[in-house]
Write a protein that holds these residues in place. Structure first.
Motif, PDB file in Angstrom:
ATOM      1  N   UNK A 154       0.852  -1.194   0.000  1.00 38.68           N
ATOM      2  CA  UNK A 154       0.000   0.000   0.000  1.00 38.68           C
ATOM      3  C   UNK A 154       0.886   1.241   0.000  1.00 38.68           C
ATOM      4  N   UNK A 155       0.624   2.156  -0.915  1.00 36.51           N
ATOM      5  CA  UNK A 155       1.342   3.428  -0.923  1.00 36.51           C
ATOM      6  C   UNK A 155       0.544   4.466  -0.143  1.00 36.51           C
ATOM      7  N   UNK A 156       1.199   5.094   0.838  1.00 34.61           N
ATOM      8  CA  UNK A 156       0.567   6.189   1.597  1.00 34.61           C
ATOM      9  C   UNK A 156       1.568   7.335   1.604  1.00 34.61           C
ATOM     10  N   UNK A 157       1.735   7.918   0.421  1.00 34.45           N
ATOM     11  CA  UNK A 157       2.832   8.863   0.216  1.00 34.45           C
ATOM     12  C   UNK A 157       2.319  10.269  -0.094  1.00 34.45           C
ATOM     13  N   UNK A 158       1.261  10.654   0.589  1.00 33.71           N
ATOM     14  CA  UNK A 158       0.784  12.019   0.452  1.00 33.71           C
ATOM     15  C   UNK A 158      -0.331  12.161  -0.573  1.00 33.71           C
ATOM     16  N   UNK A 159      -0.721  13.387  -0.834  1.00 32.99           N
ATOM     17  CA  UNK A 159      -1.847  13.637  -1.728  1.00 32.99           C
ATOM     18  C   UNK A 159      -1.542  14.783  -2.677  1.00 32.99           C
ATOM     19  N   UNK A 160      -2.316  14.819  -3.750  1.00 25.83           N
ATOM     20  CA  UNK A 160      -2.166  15.869  -4.763  1.00 25.83           C
ATOM     21  C   UNK A 160      -3.508  16.570  -4.927  1.00 25.83           C
ATOM     22  N   UNK A 161      -3.517  17.905  -4.964  1.00 25.94           N
ATOM     23  CA  UNK A 161      -4.787  18.631  -5.080  1.00 25.94           C
ATOM     24  C   UNK A 161      -5.424  18.415  -6.460  1.00 25.94           C
ATOM     25  N   UNK A 162      -6.743  18.263  -6.467  1.00 23.74           N
ATOM     26  CA  UNK A 162      -7.467  18.064  -7.730  1.00 23.74           C
ATOM     27  C   UNK A 162      -7.754  19.414  -8.379  1.00 23.74           C
ATOM     28  N   UNK A 163      -6.775  19.906  -9.124  1.00 24.07           N
ATOM     29  CA  UNK A 163      -6.902  21.234  -9.742  1.00 24.07           C
ATOM     30  C   UNK A 163      -6.857  21.187 -11.262  1.00 24.07           C
TER      31      UNK A 163
END
Lengths: 387, 63
Positions: free
Chosen positions: A227-236
């Motif tokens: 499982x990757x839990x390496x942060x998030x990216x904004x949906x822009x």
């Protein structure tokens, strides 16, 4: 109130909080919520905990939406914004607005450029499929030792799995500092988790579905489930070409505004702090508080109170219940004001010039509202306390 | 319209007070206290909003 029609793009807690606030503030025009989710809104908080563990039903995570407040349109994806014409372009056609709330949130960052079969945990379907696959697995590798990665590791431990967690840095060190970080890592190890610090980073190995991670020295950590839990990216992406500044998130002013009639809140919004740096605050509490501030600013402009985050965070993992008020960070040395970190309950305070700017409670009965009272509001925003 | 608060259930998150300070207050121990047990008509919507935001469902608005 000058608007007749407000459109909210997004279907999670920030979107719903904005709707509720608009109504409480007396807005009686139409509100349309455009959500690209398959089902009605739900809370993401338990997805890494009780939902993953199978302890609660999916009905328990539903967020109540008062249908008389709002026209909720599911499975509608926004793909463009015309700021001048005041139109959101969507998979179901053009939706006009007078006022707009952008609450499209964020998605999981992935290790691979082409994520394909890479496993992440962000929405209810991720949680559902991970839970199903865990039933057939004996070992789990979690890549990323932040709050989410550690909560996933903790839940997998409770389910009796053989769990390894790998990160470039000791898990939670950057968020909670060396003292609290080490204490939680000890609890994790005592629960049977192997913690690997890979300063050179890792690369996922295996086919479409990763089967392990390779360290810089060539060693491979294998597991049935990765499982990757390496942060998030904004949906822009849907806002590109709109003229809004969406570098690193939708950039908004102190009132959460990108334009006088366009506000943004939650994981998608980025705001300049007192030190001039611009950042997102992707947390549940921030989504709620920022959505409230944004909705008020949409209706009342500068007469509304500028947004001031409470910076309240909490996590539950490895038998430890951790509540925090203040910016996450590894700076400073806390004073232990009650109890013992080794044997919680414990209450810790980080102080500068005699004022607490961060407090952490571990397995401590202090209530969130009481914890917030320990940190004067101005101290939280005072970035000069940080290195 | 009345509001009932289950103080045994209240965990002191304080969200009701943040949303609806005219309806809910937290005491020194961060336990909720309802300001108007019988809700004035102009505060009904606010009372409901404050109750809905409670993470442990300790507040109920009864019509």
């Amino acid at each position: 109130v000058k608007f007749k029609r407000i459109v909210v793009v997004g279907g999670s807690i920030a979107a719903l909080t904005a709707v509720e606030t608009l109504r409480v503030e007396g807005f009686d025009g139409s509100i349309t919520v455009l959500s690209d989710e398959k089902g009605p809104p739900y809370t993401r908080v338990p997805l890494s905990k009780t939902v993953l563990a199978g302890l609660v039903s999916e009905d328990d995570v539903a967020l109540p939406t008062a249908s008389d407040l709002v026209d909720l349109r599911l499975q509608v994806r926004a793909h463009g914004l015309d700021v001048q014409r005041r139109v959101v372009h969507t998979s179901a056609g053009a939706v006009p607005f007078d006022g707009l709330v952008i609450a499209t949130g964020a998605r999981a960052r992935t290790m691979r450029r082409r994520p394909g079969g890479e496993r992440v945990l962000r929405d209810i379907e991720h949680s559902r499929s991970l839970r199903a696959d865990l039933a057939k697995a004996s070992s789990v590798l979690v890549v990323g030792g932040g709050f989410l990665g550690m909560e996933i590791a903790s839940t997998c431990c409770e389910l009796g799995k053989d769990v390894t967690i790998v990160d470039r840095e000791p898990p939670l060190e950057r968020l909670l500092g060396p003292l609290v970080g080490a204490r939680i890592r000890t609890a994790a190890r005592e629960s049977g988790v192997r913690i690997r610090v890979a300063e050179g980073g890792v690369e996922l190995v295996g086919g479409k579905t990763p089967s392990g991670a390779r360290l810089a020295d060539g060693e491979v950590l294998d597991a049935d489930i990765v499982v990757s839990a390496v942060g998030d990216l904004p949906n822009v992406e849907w806002l590109s070409g709109s003229g809004l500044d969406v570098e690193g998130g939708v950039r908004v002013d102190a009132w959460c505004r990108a334009r006088p009639n366009i506000v943004a809140a939650g994981d998608v919004a980025t705001q300049t702090g007192p030190d001039g740096s611009c950042r997102r605050t992707p947390s549940w509490t921030n989504a709620v508080e920022q959505a409230r501030a944004a909705a008020r600013a949409l209706l009342h402009a500068e007469k509304a109170t500028p947004y001031r985050p409470s910076h309240y965070y909490w996590t539950e993992q490895f038998g430890l219940d951790v509540k925090m008020v203040g910016r996450p960070g590894s700076d400073g040395t806390p004073a232990i004001s009650e109890g013992s970190v080794d044997r919680p309950p414990a209450l810790l305070e980080w102080r500068a010039s005699g004022t607490a700017y961060r407090v952490v409670a571990m397995n401590h009965g202090i209530r969130p509202a009481q914890l917030k009272r320990l940190v004067p509001a101005p101290a939280i925003g005072n970035f000069s306390n940080l290195p | 319209v009345r509001v009932s608060a289950d103080t045994a259930r209240c965990e002191g998150h304080g969200l009701c007070e943040e949303v609806a300070p005219a309806m809910y207050e937290l005491d020194d121990n961060a336990v909720v206290a309802v300001v108007h047990e019988k809700v004035p008509p102009e505060l009904e919507r606010l009372a409901e909003a404050g109750a809905r935001v409670c993470p442990v469902a300790a507040l109920k608005v009864v019509r």
